[in-house]
Design a protein around this motif. Structure first.
Motif, mmCIF file in Angstrom:
data_model
loop_
_atom_site.group_PDB
_atom_site.id
_atom_site.type_symbol
_atom_site.label_atom_id
_atom_site.label_comp_id
_atom_site.label_asym_id
_atom_site.label_seq_id
_atom_site.Cartn_x
_atom_site.Cartn_y
_atom_site.Cartn_z
ATOM 1 N N SER A 76 -6.564 2.112 -6.624
ATOM 2 C CA SER A 76 -5.690 2.708 -7.653
ATOM 3 C C SER A 76 -5.138 1.526 -8.373
ATOM 4 N N SER B 266 5.205 1.840 6.758
ATOM 5 C CA SER B 266 5.201 1.556 5.158
ATOM 6 C C SER B 266 6.244 0.729 4.801
ATOM 7 N N TYR C 243 -0.655 -1.352 -12.066
ATOM 8 C CA TYR C 243 -0.785 -2.338 -11.039
ATOM 9 C C TYR C 243 -1.773 -3.389 -11.379
ATOM 10 N N THR D 52 2.503 -9.086 0.567
ATOM 11 C CA THR D 52 2.404 -8.585 2.011
ATOM 12 C C THR D 52 2.913 -9.210 2.858
ATOM 13 N N PRO E 146 -3.937 -6.131 -9.544
ATOM 14 C CA PRO E 146 -4.421 -6.805 -8.397
ATOM 15 C C PRO E 146 -4.318 -8.395 -8.499
ATOM 16 N N TRP F 142 3.231 1.912 -2.115
ATOM 17 C CA TRP F 142 3.258 2.040 -3.513
ATOM 18 C C TRP F 142 1.965 2.346 -4.276
ATOM 19 N N ILE F 143 1.014 1.438 -3.904
ATOM 20 C CA ILE F 143 -0.142 1.717 -4.472
ATOM 21 C C ILE F 143 -1.553 1.888 -3.750
ATOM 22 N N ALA F 144 -1.987 3.193 -3.984
ATOM 23 C CA ALA F 144 -3.088 3.418 -3.078
ATOM 24 C C ALA F 144 -4.319 2.450 -3.290
ATOM 25 N N PRO F 145 -5.154 2.135 -2.089
ATOM 26 C CA PRO F 145 -6.438 1.457 -2.286
ATOM 27 C C PRO F 145 -7.107 1.819 -3.482
ATOM 28 N N GLN G 113 -0.700 -9.383 -8.990
ATOM 29 C CA GLN G 113 -0.163 -8.689 -7.898
ATOM 30 C C GLN G 113 1.199 -7.987 -8.678
ATOM 31 N N HIS H 179 0.795 -1.079 -0.008
ATOM 32 C CA HIS H 179 0.085 0.152 -0.112
ATOM 33 C C HIS H 179 0.796 1.200 0.005
#
Length: 245
Positions: A152, A235, A173, A203, A175, A147-150, A178, A145
């Motif tokens: 987005s 982070s 990205y 994760t 999902p 790097w990649i905002a939820p 991944q 997260h």
């Protein structure tokens, strides 16, 4: 990213610029790893240009390395003290050195450079094969997260802007796979250059499961090399694993 070859991501051009902008965490990382190594022989996966390995070796630690890119190794070999480091050219997920180590470590998101879950699991398994019975495997990565905002799936960041040069970080990205497809685009009066890379983001929980599959368990997790508490505000993480006993 079509026609992208991960093995070529760290070619001569990237290797030549790799040390231009140090992260600034080298001293803290070396202190953390030196304390865990306790003078025992140590192995770095993806040793690169020796950003961590060379200062770690000055702490009385015998450091070996595995590195896929001969160009990165060439840069390392040009530095003072590199003659003390044994390097094996190969893929860190499968290559063996023929030795066992009290510490194996993998830093700066490099586990993400393996682009399938199977390859990432193999990397954990390879670390386990190289550990002594009381050894530790250390992995440092950012959290996805960060790097990649939820919600987005792509972004464009201006990494550098001055009157003669603009550097953009352009990424997409997926999902489902991944995979983060990323390109650092450098714009100057002399033209445009690109530096593509693809990463598979995972994760901390996925990493713990990979470690379990490889016969290891997590014993510590910190937010950084300074051993700050890992929590919802973090982070990144530094995770420490050991063989199941």
């Amino acid at each position: 990213m079509e026609s992208f070859d991960p093995a070529s991501s760290f070619g001569p051009d990237v290797a030549a610029r790799y040390d231009d902008r140090p992260r600034g965490d080298e001293e803290a990382a070396v202190a953390f790893l030196s304390a865990l190594a306790q003078g025992r022989r140590t192995l770095e996966f993806a040793i690169g240009t020796g950003r961590i390995a060379l200062p770690l070796a000055t702490h009385g630690v015998q450091v070996d390395g595995i590195e896929l890119s001969p160009h990165m190794v060439e840069r390392l070999r040009a530095k003072p003290g590199s003659d003390r480091i044994n390097i094996t050219i190969g893929d860190m997920s499968v290559t063996a050195t023929g030795h066992h180590y009290g510490l194996v470590y993998l830093v700066f998101n490099t586990i993400f450079n393996l682009l399938t879950a199977e390859d990432q699991i193999r990397c954990f398994e390879n670390a386990a094969r190289h550990l002594t019975a009381d050894g530790h495997f250390v992995v440092e990565t950012a959290l996805p997260h960060a790097w990649i905002a939820p919600g987005s799936s792509d972004y464009v960041h201006a990494e550098h802007v001055d009157p003669t040069t603009v550097v953009l970080d352009v990424a997409r990205y997926d999902p489902v796979t991944q995979l983060l497809e990323e390109n650092h685009v450098r714009l100057t009066a002399n033209g445009v250059t690109m530096q593509p890379i693809v990463c598979r983001l995972i994760t901390p929980g996925e990493m713990d499961l990979m470690a379990r599959i490889a016969g290891m368990r997590r014993v510590d997790r910190f937010a950084n090399w300074q051993r700050s508490v890992f929590d919802v505000r973090s982070s990144a993480h530094v995770s420490v694993y050991e063989l199941n006993r």
